[in-house]
Design an enzyme around this catalytic site. Structure first.
Site, PDB file in Angstrom:
ATOM      1  N   TYR A  83      -1.731 -12.475  56.533  1.00 30.20           N
ATOM      2  CA  TYR A  83      -3.071 -11.978  55.835  1.00 30.20           C
ATOM      3  C   TYR A  83      -3.454 -12.756  54.696  1.00 30.20           C
ATOM      4  CZ  TYR A  83      -1.504  -7.710  58.271  1.00 30.20           C
ATOM      5  OH  TYR A  83      -1.262  -6.747  59.173  1.00 30.20           O
ATOM      6  N   ASN A  85     -12.430  -1.909  56.587  1.00 28.51           N
ATOM      7  CA  ASN A  85     -11.389  -2.473  57.157  1.00 28.51           C
ATOM      8  C   ASN A  85     -10.421  -1.222  57.039  1.00 28.51           C
ATOM      9  OD1 ASN A  85      -8.703  -3.736  57.862  1.00 28.51           O
ATOM     10  ND2 ASN A  85      -9.143  -5.509  56.373  1.00 28.51           N
ATOM     11  N   HIS A 137      -6.064   1.901  64.948  1.00 31.61           N
ATOM     12  CA  HIS A 137      -5.449   2.231  66.096  1.00 31.61           C
ATOM     13  C   HIS A 137      -5.003   3.999  66.362  1.00 31.61           C
ATOM     14  CE1 HIS A 137      -4.818  -1.896  65.526  1.00 31.61           C
ATOM     15  NE2 HIS A 137      -4.091  -1.784  64.522  1.00 31.61           N
ATOM     16  N   ASP A 143     -14.776   9.946  63.608  1.00 27.30           N
ATOM     17  CA  ASP A 143     -15.899  11.060  63.534  1.00 27.30           C
ATOM     18  C   ASP A 143     -16.373  11.155  62.317  1.00 27.30           C
ATOM     19  OD1 ASP A 143     -15.019  11.819  66.053  1.00 27.30           O
ATOM     20  OD2 ASP A 143     -14.101  13.517  65.459  1.00 27.30           O
ATOM     21  N   HIS A 174     -11.299  -7.030  60.122  1.00 29.02           N
ATOM     22  CA  HIS A 174      -9.783  -7.181  60.070  1.00 29.02           C
ATOM     23  C   HIS A 174      -9.449  -8.500  59.513  1.00 29.02           C
ATOM     24  CE1 HIS A 174      -9.225  -3.459  62.132  1.00 29.02           C
ATOM     25  NE2 HIS A 174     -10.253  -3.762  63.103  1.00 29.02           N
ATOM     26  N   ARG A 182      -2.094  -3.127  68.735  1.00 30.72           N
ATOM     27  CA  ARG A 182      -2.975  -3.607  67.740  1.00 30.72           C
ATOM     28  C   ARG A 182      -4.382  -3.903  68.345  1.00 30.72           C
ATOM     29  NH1 ARG A 182      -0.809  -4.201  62.498  1.00 30.72           N
ATOM     30  NH2 ARG A 182       1.200  -4.653  62.610  1.00 30.72           N
TER      31      ARG A 182
END
EC number: 4.2.1.10
Length: 150
Positions: free
Chosen positions: A24, A75, A81, A88, A101, A112
């Protein structure tokens, strides 16, 4: 009046900079938020940031954005997932959004690879690290329609 952007970060993104930096990166979420706000302002837009590790809090914040925001950058973290509820909510408020991401989720574990958001997103940014936030903010500021004034 410039465009209004809501930046949403999901679970564990508050740990950016220290969590698995080999995946990351080392940029912290506060640094990302500060640079995203500055970039939005340089483009004549405003940006509000929100982070939560809780699905319901993210749903609530999306619902609060209805009629007040021109675009969302999200993000969703691991909720990518799993969360039909966030999907919604995004569809219910009818605000265009960019899915983002930090890592390239398609180069990672097979589970993922699936996203509940990608088919409804105006765009998807993956694997660009913290720079992806700048790209997303710029796209919203320059390309999304401004909400109608009352």
């Amino acid at each position: 009046m410039g465009k209004s952007i809501l930046l949403i970060n999901g679970p564990n993104l508050n740990l950016l900079g220290t969590r698995e930096p080999h995946i990351y990166g080392s940029t912290t979420l506060p640094d990302i938020v500060a640079s995203s706000k500055a970039h939005a302002e340089s483009l004549g837009a405003t940006l509000e940031a929100f982070q939560s590790n809780h699905e319901g809090a993210i749903v609530d914040r999306i619902q609060e954005a209805r009629g007040n925001v021109d675009g969302i950058v999200i993000n969703p973290g691991a909720f990518t997932h799993t969360s039909v509820a966030i999907r919604d909510a995004l569809l219910a408020v009818n605000i265009p959004f960019i899915e983002l991401h930090v890592s390239n989720v398609h180069a990672r574990e097979p589970w993922r690879h699936h996203s509940y958001f990608s088919d409804k997103a105006a765009g998807i940014i993956v694997g660009l690290g913290a720079y992806g936030y700048k790209v997303a903010v710029e796209h919203v500021a320059l390309n999304f329609k401004e909400r109608a004034s009352l």
